[in-house]
Write a protein that holds these residues in place. Structure first.
Motif, mmCIF file in Angstrom:
data_model
loop_
_atom_site.group_PDB
_atom_site.id
_atom_site.type_symbol
_atom_site.label_atom_id
_atom_site.label_comp_id
_atom_site.label_asym_id
_atom_site.label_seq_id
_atom_site.Cartn_x
_atom_site.Cartn_y
_atom_site.Cartn_z
ATOM 1 N N PRO A 307 0.818 -0.711 0.121
ATOM 2 C CA PRO A 307 0.497 0.157 -0.242
ATOM 3 C C PRO A 307 0.738 1.265 0.376
ATOM 4 C CG PRO A 307 -0.443 -1.730 1.843
ATOM 5 C CD PRO A 307 0.454 -2.342 1.046
ATOM 6 N N ALA B 238 -5.707 1.230 -4.652
ATOM 7 C CA ALA B 238 -5.805 2.483 -2.771
ATOM 8 C C ALA B 238 -7.595 2.737 -2.530
ATOM 9 C CB ALA B 238 -5.428 3.745 -3.609
ATOM 10 N N ALA B 239 -8.247 2.271 -2.946
ATOM 11 C CA ALA B 239 -9.739 3.070 -3.361
ATOM 12 C C ALA B 239 -10.550 1.914 -2.247
ATOM 13 C CB ALA B 239 -10.544 3.456 -4.368
ATOM 14 N N ARG B 241 -8.712 -0.146 -0.696
ATOM 15 C CA ARG B 241 -8.176 -0.491 0.611
ATOM 16 C C ARG B 241 -8.612 0.553 1.265
ATOM 17 N NH1 ARG B 241 -2.552 -1.913 -2.333
ATOM 18 N NH2 ARG B 241 -2.105 -4.225 -1.543
ATOM 19 N N ALA B 242 -8.991 1.859 1.307
ATOM 20 C CA ALA B 242 -9.456 3.065 2.139
ATOM 21 C C ALA B 242 -10.506 2.704 1.952
ATOM 22 C CB ALA B 242 -9.823 3.694 1.315
ATOM 23 N N GLU B 243 -11.293 1.842 1.814
ATOM 24 C CA GLU B 243 -12.658 1.184 1.905
ATOM 25 C C GLU B 243 -12.353 0.165 2.172
ATOM 26 O OE1 GLU B 243 -15.829 2.444 1.205
ATOM 27 O OE2 GLU B 243 -16.318 3.389 -0.610
ATOM 28 N N GLY B 244 -11.323 -0.786 2.756
ATOM 29 C CA GLY B 244 -11.052 -1.676 3.597
ATOM 30 C C GLY B 244 -12.295 -2.909 3.384
#
Lengths: 308, 246
Positions: A307, B238-239, B241-244
């Motif tokens: 990440p 990335a989006a 991952r940000a959402e979980g």
């Protein structure tokens, strides 16, 4: 004008949204729950004013009670009756609508009272437009299932209710659905393929992405039906699997309503499609405009990277 | 068993043009067969069997030969049936027409996604048991055995006749009729009738439902990434991952 509303339900999904829709009319909200006690409890937590529970023994579907329940509801002469969109709830609603002489409107998103009219917004033309209708008489509305926020109010009281008329002689046997063991149903992540895939052999292009995501393979209807490239039990859509993964990634799927109905309960929907005008880009949470043959390997690389 | 299959009772979205302001213009307002109608015919034929009869029923200026070319022996068309915004009115017209056909055991209706109230309301208007969301059906004793997927469960419903079934298509029509079947269909009898002849002239009256207008749906908050594949893939990951959800 405030309007009392009856909500007729045979399934527990989306009842919070349904009660919220009824609340916009400002009147008393009565839920008639036809099914097991768990259904009545689910209805109560959506915080209507009351829940009337019609118990159905094993082997008796809610439809058996449609005429009996419909007659009792119609006798109360409500201005508005509502139901979720599942088949049995629709049968209950129609059975009340006919003796009420109510107009019957489906795929309803929202209701409001204006002077003496009920104003309804509904999905039309397969989702291409929202149509606004004014209804001057009684209204029966099939709601377009939407989740609402969990009610902050305490649960409503539940009272057992036995309609005067006997149920019809409709019976049901329930057994695990064929293919129910297939992983797509309970998977946390599902990657589905559609007509953007050019050949069955090209499923190999998707396999590394499935592995990288720990996802199960799903598909749109043509891939399982016309083409037969993917087992039928992996077909996601209105007459196929209805799934609720945390992530649903659609590859080369246009996003017709028939398909999207199967992923309505997904937490996040993402799509890859080469057509920037594809309908899925109007409903997904995230979209990538591009050739899946280029984007899928790039996704695998990105997933392998740490990440940022 | 005598089965009535109802088809082409609504306009198709394909006949409408949606303008940029959300206005709708109907280029073809003729009722046409819906995507679930072929499955309804298949179910009706299975229920009627070799000794039974399938009767096609359609509304307005729809083409009755659609069901005749797929195996219906005869057809009924209600010529002045309104194209109604009220599904209850559509169902009432269908029910009145069904009553005009003698000794009907089952009515099969495509369980339309756009108009999901119609099949259920036909049953209610007739006072017959109705089950919808059905994918297949067969005769069973004096009734019908109908199969319906429901989440993790497959439901097999036993319904006494007369009954109404709402049938959902599991796929596209497997085979469309050829020229020979279409020509044969034109020789089969079609009874045209009217609301007055069916004893329901009131169904031609203005509905309590009036269309105020249409608009484009609220734009979904879709985040769309465009550009080089590696860059868009990185942005999407990335989006997510940000959402979980990864």
């Amino acid at each position: 004008m405030t309007v009392d509303t009856w909500l007729l339900a045979a399934a527990g999904a989306h009842l919070d949204g349904a009660v919220a829709a009824a609340r916009t009319l400002g009147g008393r909200v009565t839920v008639v729950a036809v099914g097991p006690h768990a259904l009545a409890e689910a209805a109560a937590t959506a915080a209507p004013d009351e829940v009337r529970w019609v118990e159905t023994p094993d082997g008796e579907p809610a439809e058996a009670w449609a005429a009996a329940v419909g007659a009792e509801v119609a006798a109360a002469a409500p201005r508005v009756v509502l139901s979720p969109a599942d088949p049995a709830s629709r049968a209950l609603l129609a059975a009340a609508a006919v003796p009420l002489g109510a107009a019957l409107v489906s795929r309803v998103l929202a209701l409001r009272a204006e002077d003496d009219a009920l104003v309804v917004d509904r999905v039309s033309l397969g989702g291409a437009v929202v149509e606004t209708l004014a209804v001057s008489g009684p209204l029966a509305a099939v709601l377009d299932d939407r989740d609402g926020t969990t009610a902050a109010a305490p649960p409503a009281p539940v009272t057992a209710w036995t309609p005067a008329a006997a149920p019809a002689a409709v019976q049901v046997k329930r057994e695990p659905a064929p293919g129910a063991a297939a992983g797509v149903r309970d998977a946390a992540r599902v990657v589905s393929v559609g007509r953007g895939l050019r050949s069955k052999d090209d499923l190999a292009v998707v396999e590394p992405l499935l592995a990288a995501l720990g996802a199960e393979l799903g598909c749109s209807m043509p891939m399982a039906d016309d083409l037969g490239w993917v087992p039928k039990e992996r077909y996601v859509g209105r007459s196929g699997q209805h799934i609720a993964p945390r992530l649903y990634l659609a590859l080369g799927i246009s996003g017709m309503p028939q398909h999207m109905e199967g992923v309505r309960d997904a937490k996040v929907v993402a799509a890859v499609n080469s057509d920037p005008a594809a309908p899925i880009f109007r409903t997904a949470d995230y979209g990538v405009v591009g050739d899946l043959y280029e984007v899928v390997p790039a996704l695998v690389r990105a997933l392998g990277a740490p990440p940022a | 068993m005598r089965a009535v299959v109802v088809h082409a009772w609504a306009r198709s979205a394909a006949g409408a043009v949606v303008h940029a302001d959300g206005g709708v213009e109907w280029r073809n307002a003729r009722p046409v067969a819906g995507e679930d109608d072929p499955a309804a015919v298949t179910a009706a034929l299975a229920l009627a069997g070799a000794d039974g009869e399938v009767v096609g029923l359609t509304l307005g200026d729809a083409d009755p030969s659609w069901s005749l070319a797929r195996g219906a022996a005869r057809a009924v068309r209600v010529t002045d049936a309104p194209i109604a915004d009220d599904e209850g009115t559509t169902a009432a017209v269908i029910a009145a027409a069904v009553r005009s056909v003698a000794d009907v055991d089952v009515v099969v209706v495509g369980d339309s996604e756009e108009h999901p109230g119609v099949a259920a309301a036909v049953g209610a208007a007739l006072g017959w048991p109705v089950v919808t969301g059905i994918v297949s059906a067969s005769p069973s004793g004096a009734g019908i055995e109908a199969v319906r997927p429901s989440g993790d469960v497959q439901e097999t419903l036993l319904v006494p006749c007369p009954a109404v079934l709402g049938v959902v298509a599991e796929g596209a029509e497997a085979r469309t009729p050829g020229m020979k079947e279409q020509l044969a269909a034109r020789k089969r009898p079609v009874l045209t009738t009217t609301l007055a002849e069916l004893g329901v002239p009131e169904l031609a009256a203005p509905s309590t439902v009036q269309v105020r207008g249409t608009r484009l749906p609220d734009q979904a908050t879709t985040r769309v990434f465009e550009g080089h594949a590696d860059e868009t893939a990185r942005q999407l990951v990335a989006a997510l991952r940000a959402e979980g959800v990864l």
